[in-house]
Write an enzyme that holds these catalytic residues in place. Structure first.
Site, PDB file in Angstrom:
ATOM      1  N   GLY A 200       0.825  -1.204   0.000  1.00 37.93           N
ATOM      2  CA  GLY A 200       0.000   0.000   0.000  1.00 37.93           C
ATOM      3  C   GLY A 200       0.858   1.252   0.000  1.00 37.93           C
ATOM      4  O   GLY A 200       1.638   1.479   0.920  1.00 37.93           O
ATOM      5  N   ASP A 204       0.517   8.028   6.128  1.00 35.30           N
ATOM      6  CA  ASP A 204      -0.588   8.623   6.883  1.00 35.30           C
ATOM      7  C   ASP A 204      -0.296   8.754   8.369  1.00 35.30           C
ATOM      8  O   ASP A 204      -1.175   9.104   9.146  1.00 35.30           O
ATOM      9  CB  ASP A 204      -1.863   7.806   6.688  1.00 35.30           C
ATOM     10  CG  ASP A 204      -1.738   6.407   7.260  1.00 35.30           C
ATOM     11  OD1 ASP A 204      -0.601   5.972   7.507  1.00 35.30           O
ATOM     12  OD2 ASP A 204      -2.766   5.747   7.473  1.00 35.30           O
ATOM     13  N   ASN A 206      -0.123   6.564  10.444  1.00 35.11           N
ATOM     14  CA  ASN A 206      -0.969   5.595  11.146  1.00 35.11           C
ATOM     15  C   ASN A 206      -2.338   6.148  11.526  1.00 35.11           C
ATOM     16  O   ASN A 206      -2.947   5.713  12.500  1.00 35.11           O
ATOM     17  CB  ASN A 206      -0.244   5.089  12.406  1.00 35.11           C
ATOM     18  CG  ASN A 206      -0.568   3.632  12.692  1.00 35.11           C
ATOM     19  OD1 ASN A 206      -0.946   2.895  11.796  1.00 35.11           O
ATOM     20  ND2 ASN A 206      -0.411   3.229  13.936  1.00 35.11           N
ATOM     21  N   ARG A 207      -2.859   7.109  10.758  1.00 38.73           N
ATOM     22  CA  ARG A 207      -4.191   7.667  11.042  1.00 38.73           C
ATOM     23  C   ARG A 207      -5.306   6.682  10.721  1.00 38.73           C
ATOM     24  O   ARG A 207      -6.313   6.628  11.413  1.00 38.73           O
ATOM     25  CB  ARG A 207      -4.426   8.947  10.225  1.00 38.73           C
ATOM     26  CG  ARG A 207      -3.628  10.128  10.648  1.00 38.73           C
ATOM     27  CD  ARG A 207      -4.198  11.395  10.025  1.00 38.73           C
ATOM     28  NE  ARG A 207      -4.320  11.328   8.581  1.00 38.73           N
ATOM     29  CZ  ARG A 207      -3.349  11.588   7.737  1.00 38.73           C
ATOM     30  NH1 ARG A 207      -2.134  11.888   8.193  1.00 38.73           N
ATOM     31  NH2 ARG A 207      -3.539  11.525   6.429  1.00 38.73           N
ATOM     32  N   CYS A 212      -5.642  -0.960   4.169  1.00 41.03           N
ATOM     33  CA  CYS A 212      -5.229  -1.894   3.118  1.00 41.03           C
ATOM     34  C   CYS A 212      -5.913  -3.249   3.268  1.00 41.03           C
ATOM     35  O   CYS A 212      -6.204  -3.921   2.272  1.00 41.03           O
ATOM     36  CB  CYS A 212      -3.713  -2.060   3.132  1.00 41.03           C
ATOM     37  SG  CYS A 212      -2.815  -0.548   2.673  1.00 41.03           S
ATOM     38  N   LEU A 226       3.865  -9.321   7.261  1.00 45.16           N
ATOM     39  CA  LEU A 226       5.217  -9.842   7.430  1.00 45.16           C
ATOM     40  C   LEU A 226       5.331 -10.461   8.828  1.00 45.16           C
ATOM     41  O   LEU A 226       4.789  -9.907   9.795  1.00 45.16           O
ATOM     42  CB  LEU A 226       6.241  -8.722   7.272  1.00 45.16           C
ATOM     43  CG  LEU A 226       6.286  -8.022   5.914  1.00 45.16           C
ATOM     44  CD1 LEU A 226       7.337  -6.916   5.922  1.00 45.16           C
ATOM     45  CD2 LEU A 226       6.571  -9.009   4.793  1.00 45.16           C
ATOM     46  N   LYS A 239       4.350  -1.763  14.274  1.00 50.66           N
ATOM     47  CA  LYS A 239       4.935  -2.565  13.208  1.00 50.66           C
ATOM     48  C   LYS A 239       4.520  -2.007  11.842  1.00 50.66           C
ATOM     49  O   LYS A 239       4.185  -2.748  10.926  1.00 50.66           O
ATOM     50  CB  LYS A 239       4.514  -4.024  13.358  1.00 50.66           C
ATOM     51  CG  LYS A 239       4.992  -4.679  14.656  1.00 50.66           C
ATOM     52  CD  LYS A 239       4.529  -6.110  14.759  1.00 50.66           C
ATOM     53  CE  LYS A 239       5.052  -6.796  16.021  1.00 50.66           C
ATOM     54  NZ  LYS A 239       4.566  -6.179  17.250  1.00 50.66           N
ATOM     55  N   VAL A 240       4.489  -0.689  11.729  1.00 51.93           N
ATOM     56  CA  VAL A 240       4.134  -0.024  10.487  1.00 51.93           C
ATOM     57  C   VAL A 240       5.404   0.549   9.884  1.00 51.93           C
ATOM     58  O   VAL A 240       6.116   1.307  10.536  1.00 51.93           O
ATOM     59  CB  VAL A 240       3.104   1.099  10.730  1.00 51.93           C
ATOM     60  CG1 VAL A 240       2.752   1.778   9.420  1.00 51.93           C
ATOM     61  CG2 VAL A 240       1.855   0.525  11.380  1.00 51.93           C
ATOM     62  N   LEU A 241       5.699   0.185   8.659  1.00 49.78           N
ATOM     63  CA  LEU A 241       6.955   0.554   8.012  1.00 49.78           C
ATOM     64  C   LEU A 241       6.690   1.392   6.775  1.00 49.78           C
ATOM     65  O   LEU A 241       5.584   1.416   6.245  1.00 49.78           O
ATOM     66  CB  LEU A 241       7.728  -0.716   7.629  1.00 49.78           C
ATOM     67  CG  LEU A 241       7.981  -1.713   8.764  1.00 49.78           C
ATOM     68  CD1 LEU A 241       8.574  -3.001   8.204  1.00 49.78           C
ATOM     69  CD2 LEU A 241       8.903  -1.112   9.817  1.00 49.78           C
TER      70      LEU A 241
END
Length: 333
Positions: A200, A204, A206-207, A212, A226, A239-241
């Site tokens: 994706g 953002d 993480n808003r 996705c 992952l 865990k947002v990359l």
């Protein structure tokens, strides 16, 4: 009375002569342009001579195994899709960050010893497209082994509908597509050649939740996350990359077939709690200290050098990749 007026008009219509300084600048520019054309011609001729010499010696390399940076590239026969269909959900700053991440992603694939066969960017529109078009005369259009669609990623299977006998064939094409999202309950344990992995393309901070995941479910395609938690217990933060970090992890897995090594090599060290639990793996993804802004800026400087060297490499292949990188600070789902 008419003759002086005609002479006056002819005088005023003549262009003013250039100053000596302007003449020197024009002459220098013309000379540099001529030298550039001559240099390109010499480089092309030199390449032709080398190819002829290799052919005569029976040492010609397959074109798909292009040597870069002192190593051979062997492609991994899978495709990665960057879904850019979130343009209206980002701020201008986030769009700027996203376009930088796309450049990092492309550069990482070009410089990998095991690159994916191609990168596909879908739903290219709005401010994302406008910014890419404005940078270096739309330099992204000259990126090798990439495709850019204004349509969504569902074109992957809908474009084959004419040649399919029914819904079962369409389902078979759709079954090869996996949307990567941290919100999925399924874990991606391995990458397989012949499959398509969707990332994706959104920054953002993480808003948005399940963005996705919801899109994958609406498209009736597989989704997976992952397996970070399985291998990295000390990753206590989100865990947002970023787009390029996810892609670089995939590249590293293809190279090593080891998720743990891939995570430790790419994920910034600041995301881990305490000391690394795997001292044998170098955290290549870390670029500077504790502060995100400083780390991102050093990452920008490093990849700026990479992009510059990519440009020099591509000159030997009659290409021009030029792209000005900026700060990729945001994250994706």
């Amino acid at each position: 009375m008419e003759q002086p007026q005609a002479e006056e008009n002819s005088i005023t219509s003549q262009p003013l002569p250039l100053s000596k300084k302007a003449q020197k600048r024009a002459a220098k520019a013309a000379r540099l342009q001529e030298q550039k054309a001559e240099r390109r011609a010499r480089e092309k001729e030199a390449k032709k001579c080398k190819r002829r010499e290799r052919a005569q010696a029976g040492d010609a390399e397959p074109r798909k195994r292009r040597k870069m940076g002192g190593f051979d590239q062997t492609s991994f026969a899978a495709q990665v899709v960057i879904d850019l269909g979130f343009d209206n959900m980002m701020t201008d700053k986030e769009v700027t960050s996203l376009t930088s991440q796309l450049a990092y992603t492309y550069s990482a694939n070009r410089r990998s010893s095991t690159p994916f066969t191609s990168l596909l960017f879908t739903s290219l529109n709005g401010r994302t497209k406008a910014r890419l078009d404005a940078i270096n005369d739309a330099g992204y259009k000259r990126w090798t082994n990439t495709k850019w669609w204004e349509e969504g990623y569902d074109r992957i299977w809908t474009s084959k509908s004419d040649s399919c006998d029914g819904d079962e064939d369409l389902d078979a094409h759709r079954a090869n597509v996996v949307y990567l999202t941290a919100d999925s309950e399924e874990e991606l344990m391995e990458l397989k050649e012949g499959e398509i992995y969707v990332i994706g393309g959104i920054c953002d901070h993480n808003r948005y939740k399940n963005l996705c995941l919801d899109k994958a479910q609406t498209s009736s395609i597989r989704h997976a996350r992952l397996p970070i938690g399985r291998y990295i217990a000390s990753l206590t933060t989100r865990k947002v990359l970023t787009v390029n970090q996810v892609f670089e992890i995939l590249l590293k897995w293809v190279e090593t077939r080891d998720w743990e090594q891939a995570f430790w090599s790419v994920i910034p060290k600041r995301k881990f709690q305490g000391k690394p639990t795997n001292p044998d793996v170098s955290p290549e993804g870390e670029h500077a200290g504790e502060h995100e802004g400083q780390e991102d800026q050093e990452h920008v400087n490093e990849v700026g050098v990479v992009a510059s060297s990519d440009l020099e490499d591509e000159k030997g292949h009659d290409q021009d990749d030029g792209f000005q990188l900026s700060n990729p600070t945001s994250a994706i789902h």
